[in-house]
Design a protein around this motif. Structure first.
Motif, PDB file in Angstrom:
ATOM      1  N   VAL A   4      43.526  45.965  38.780  1.00  0.00           N
ATOM      2  CA  VAL A   4      44.104  44.844  40.193  1.00  0.00           C
ATOM      3  C   VAL A   4      45.233  45.622  40.501  1.00  0.00           C
ATOM      4  O   VAL A   4      45.553  45.814  41.593  1.00  0.00           O
ATOM      5  CB  VAL A   4      44.336  43.581  39.651  1.00  0.00           C
ATOM      6  CG1 VAL A   4      45.034  42.667  40.816  1.00  0.00           C
ATOM      7  CG2 VAL A   4      42.873  42.831  39.325  1.00  0.00           C
ATOM      8  N   GLU A   5      46.382  45.981  39.524  1.00  0.00           N
ATOM      9  CA  GLU A   5      47.514  46.508  40.084  1.00  0.00           C
ATOM     10  C   GLU A   5      47.544  47.985  40.187  1.00  0.00           C
ATOM     11  O   GLU A   5      48.040  48.223  41.521  1.00  0.00           O
ATOM     12  CB  GLU A   5      48.555  46.217  39.015  1.00  0.00           C
ATOM     13  CG  GLU A   5      49.091  44.745  38.604  1.00  0.00           C
ATOM     14  CD  GLU A   5      49.889  44.364  37.511  1.00  0.00           C
ATOM     15  OE1 GLU A   5      50.261  45.505  36.728  1.00  0.00           O
ATOM     16  OE2 GLU A   5      49.924  43.254  37.245  1.00  0.00           O
ATOM     17  N   GLN A   6      46.977  48.843  39.661  1.00  0.00           N
ATOM     18  CA  GLN A   6      46.984  50.247  39.917  1.00  0.00           C
ATOM     19  C   GLN A   6      45.771  50.645  40.993  1.00  0.00           C
ATOM     20  O   GLN A   6      46.066  51.617  41.514  1.00  0.00           O
ATOM     21  CB  GLN A   6      46.660  50.808  38.459  1.00  0.00           C
ATOM     22  CG  GLN A   6      47.837  50.955  37.441  1.00  0.00           C
ATOM     23  CD  GLN A   6      47.738  51.533  36.475  1.00  0.00           C
ATOM     24  OE1 GLN A   6      47.109  52.626  36.321  1.00  0.00           O
ATOM     25  NE2 GLN A   6      48.124  50.948  35.202  1.00  0.00           N
ATOM     26  N   TRP A   7      44.645  49.932  41.130  1.00  0.00           N
ATOM     27  CA  TRP A   7      43.848  50.358  42.066  1.00  0.00           C
ATOM     28  C   TRP A   7      43.607  49.338  43.126  1.00  0.00           C
ATOM     29  O   TRP A   7      42.872  49.563  44.213  1.00  0.00           O
ATOM     30  CB  TRP A   7      42.354  50.192  41.456  1.00  0.00           C
ATOM     31  CG  TRP A   7      42.195  51.610  40.512  1.00  0.00           C
ATOM     32  CD1 TRP A   7      42.930  52.585  40.113  1.00  0.00           C
ATOM     33  CD2 TRP A   7      40.757  51.895  39.876  1.00  0.00           C
ATOM     34  NE1 TRP A   7      42.547  53.585  39.517  1.00  0.00           N
ATOM     35  CE2 TRP A   7      41.114  53.242  39.158  1.00  0.00           C
ATOM     36  CE3 TRP A   7      39.554  51.420  39.788  1.00  0.00           C
ATOM     37  CZ2 TRP A   7      40.169  53.900  38.633  1.00  0.00           C
ATOM     38  CZ3 TRP A   7      38.706  51.676  39.055  1.00  0.00           C
ATOM     39  CH2 TRP A   7      38.883  53.081  38.303  1.00  0.00           C
ATOM     40  N   GLY A   8      44.417  48.237  43.161  1.00  0.00           N
ATOM     41  CA  GLY A   8      44.419  47.129  44.193  1.00  0.00           C
ATOM     42  C   GLY A   8      43.147  46.460  44.352  1.00  0.00           C
ATOM     43  O   GLY A   8      42.633  45.987  45.651  1.00  0.00           O
ATOM     44  N   LEU A   9      42.403  46.352  43.193  1.00  0.00           N
ATOM     45  CA  LEU A   9      41.263  45.490  43.476  1.00  0.00           C
ATOM     46  C   LEU A   9      41.435  43.930  43.540  1.00  0.00           C
ATOM     47  O   LEU A   9      42.482  43.573  43.328  1.00  0.00           O
ATOM     48  CB  LEU A   9      40.377  45.847  42.131  1.00  0.00           C
ATOM     49  CG  LEU A   9      40.070  47.155  41.674  1.00  0.00           C
ATOM     50  CD1 LEU A   9      39.246  47.058  40.444  1.00  0.00           C
ATOM     51  CD2 LEU A   9      39.199  47.854  42.654  1.00  0.00           C
ATOM     52  N   THR A  10      40.392  43.316  43.881  1.00  0.00           N
ATOM     53  CA  THR A  10      40.457  41.893  44.118  1.00  0.00           C
ATOM     54  C   THR A  10      40.890  41.362  42.899  1.00  0.00           C
ATOM     55  O   THR A  10      40.224  41.928  41.672  1.00  0.00           O
ATOM     56  CB  THR A  10      39.170  41.332  44.956  1.00  0.00           C
ATOM     57  OG1 THR A  10      38.174  41.845  44.334  1.00  0.00           O
ATOM     58  CG2 THR A  10      39.265  41.759  46.437  1.00  0.00           C
ATOM     59  N   ASP A  11      41.143  40.067  42.659  1.00  0.00           N
ATOM     60  CA  ASP A  11      41.470  39.413  41.406  1.00  0.00           C
ATOM     61  C   ASP A  11      40.711  38.027  41.181  1.00  0.00           C
ATOM     62  O   ASP A  11      40.488  37.467  42.559  1.00  0.00           O
ATOM     63  CB  ASP A  11      42.822  39.224  41.104  1.00  0.00           C
ATOM     64  CG  ASP A  11      43.148  39.071  39.784  1.00  0.00           C
ATOM     65  OD1 ASP A  11      42.417  39.101  38.657  1.00  0.00           O
ATOM     66  OD2 ASP A  11      44.402  38.661  39.118  1.00  0.00           O
ATOM     67  N   ASN A  12      40.221  37.796  40.186  1.00  0.00           N
ATOM     68  CA  ASN A  12      39.585  36.434  40.288  1.00  0.00           C
ATOM     69  C   ASN A  12      38.229  36.290  40.940  1.00  0.00           C
ATOM     70  O   ASN A  12      37.908  35.441  41.471  1.00  0.00           O
ATOM     71  CB  ASN A  12      40.694  35.447  40.452  1.00  0.00           C
ATOM     72  CG  ASN A  12      41.842  35.238  39.441  1.00  0.00           C
ATOM     73  OD1 ASN A  12      41.329  35.458  38.281  1.00  0.00           O
ATOM     74  ND2 ASN A  12      42.743  35.079  40.159  1.00  0.00           N
ATOM     75  N   THR A  13      37.711  37.469  41.484  1.00  0.00           N
ATOM     76  CA  THR A  13      36.411  37.545  41.825  1.00  0.00           C
ATOM     77  C   THR A  13      35.610  38.897  41.556  1.00  0.00           C
ATOM     78  O   THR A  13      36.317  39.618  40.896  1.00  0.00           O
ATOM     79  CB  THR A  13      36.635  37.211  43.366  1.00  0.00           C
ATOM     80  OG1 THR A  13      35.195  37.367  43.988  1.00  0.00           O
ATOM     81  CG2 THR A  13      37.337  38.533  44.191  1.00  0.00           C
ATOM     82  N   TYR A  14      34.404  38.819  42.129  1.00  0.00           N
ATOM     83  CA  TYR A  14      33.967  40.270  41.885  1.00  0.00           C
ATOM     84  C   TYR A  14      34.387  41.286  42.671  1.00  0.00           C
ATOM     85  O   TYR A  14      34.786  41.109  43.722  1.00  0.00           O
ATOM     86  CB  TYR A  14      32.125  39.767  42.440  1.00  0.00           C
ATOM     87  CG  TYR A  14      31.646  39.045  41.437  1.00  0.00           C
ATOM     88  CD1 TYR A  14      31.059  39.505  40.020  1.00  0.00           C
ATOM     89  CD2 TYR A  14      31.067  37.916  41.980  1.00  0.00           C
ATOM     90  CE1 TYR A  14      30.356  38.457  39.392  1.00  0.00           C
ATOM     91  CE2 TYR A  14      30.224  36.965  41.202  1.00  0.00           C
ATOM     92  CZ  TYR A  14      30.077  37.279  39.971  1.00  0.00           C
ATOM     93  OH  TYR A  14      29.305  36.227  39.158  1.00  0.00           O
ATOM     94  N   HIS A  15      34.512  42.354  42.074  1.00  0.00           N
ATOM     95  CA  HIS A  15      34.660  43.669  42.897  1.00  0.00           C
ATOM     96  C   HIS A  15      33.790  44.653  42.315  1.00  0.00           C
ATOM     97  O   HIS A  15      33.773  45.172  41.386  1.00  0.00           O
ATOM     98  CB  HIS A  15      36.293  44.040  42.489  1.00  0.00           C
ATOM     99  CG  HIS A  15      36.666  45.020  43.484  1.00  0.00           C
ATOM    100  ND1 HIS A  15      37.628  44.826  44.482  1.00  0.00           N
ATOM    101  CD2 HIS A  15      36.205  46.172  43.977  1.00  0.00           C
ATOM    102  CE1 HIS A  15      38.050  45.758  45.181  1.00  0.00           C
ATOM    103  NE2 HIS A  15      36.922  46.616  44.806  1.00  0.00           N
ATOM    104  N   VAL A  16      32.888  45.262  43.319  1.00  0.00           N
ATOM    105  CA  VAL A  16      31.910  46.096  42.846  1.00  0.00           C
ATOM    106  C   VAL A  16      32.439  47.470  43.308  1.00  0.00           C
ATOM    107  O   VAL A  16      32.967  47.799  44.415  1.00  0.00           O
ATOM    108  CB  VAL A  16      30.444  45.810  43.762  1.00  0.00           C
ATOM    109  CG1 VAL A  16      29.368  46.866  43.620  1.00  0.00           C
ATOM    110  CG2 VAL A  16      30.069  44.438  43.448  1.00  0.00           C
ATOM    111  N   LEU A  17      32.103  48.409  42.193  1.00  0.00           N
ATOM    112  CA  LEU A  17      32.461  49.869  42.498  1.00  0.00           C
ATOM    113  C   LEU A  17      31.290  50.797  41.878  1.00  0.00           C
ATOM    114  O   LEU A  17      30.733  50.265  40.917  1.00  0.00           O
ATOM    115  CB  LEU A  17      33.703  50.087  41.320  1.00  0.00           C
ATOM    116  CG  LEU A  17      35.037  49.331  41.553  1.00  0.00           C
ATOM    117  CD1 LEU A  17      36.158  49.761  40.451  1.00  0.00           C
ATOM    118  CD2 LEU A  17      35.657  49.606  42.975  1.00  0.00           C
ATOM    119  N   ALA A  18      31.152  51.728  42.607  1.00  0.00           N
ATOM    120  CA  ALA A  18      30.217  52.700  42.418  1.00  0.00           C
ATOM    121  C   ALA A  18      30.717  54.078  42.599  1.00  0.00           C
ATOM    122  O   ALA A  18      31.473  54.321  43.520  1.00  0.00           O
ATOM    123  CB  ALA A  18      29.041  52.597  43.152  1.00  0.00           C
TER     124      ALA A  18
END
Length: 89
Positions: free
Chosen positions: A42-56
């Motif tokens: 979350v901190e280093q890649w800026g992903l969403t927190d407390n929910t799904y985050h789909v990465l491929a």
């Protein structure tokens, strides 16, 4: 650039390879079956927190798809198309 909790975070860009994140110590990599925190991603890649985050990711580590939260039908189609294209490469 995103800033999360006072730490500069890289914004993931489709088609590029994201910065490496090592999950160890307090950031994860636990071998004793204890849970690790997604805070590093979350901190280093800026992903969403407390929910799904789909990465491929592609075979060379480049980001093919990124979306936080629920996916629409159109986004699922986009994800599958990008994966199919990567497989055919």
């Amino acid at each position: 650039m995103l800033v999360a909790h006072g730490i500069a975070a890289a914004e993931l860009v489709v088609g590029e390879r994201p910065p490496e994140v090592t999950l160890q110590g307090d950031a994860g990599g636990r071998l004793d079956d204890s849970l690790w925190s997604s805070a590093a991603l979350v901190e280093q890649w800026g992903l969403t927190d407390n929910t799904y985050h789909v990465l491929a990711f592609g075979r060379d580590g480049q980001l093919l798809f990124s979306h936080g939260g629920a996916l629409s039908d159109e986004q699922v189609d986009q994800l599958l198309q990008r994966v199919d294209t990567e497989i055919a490469r």
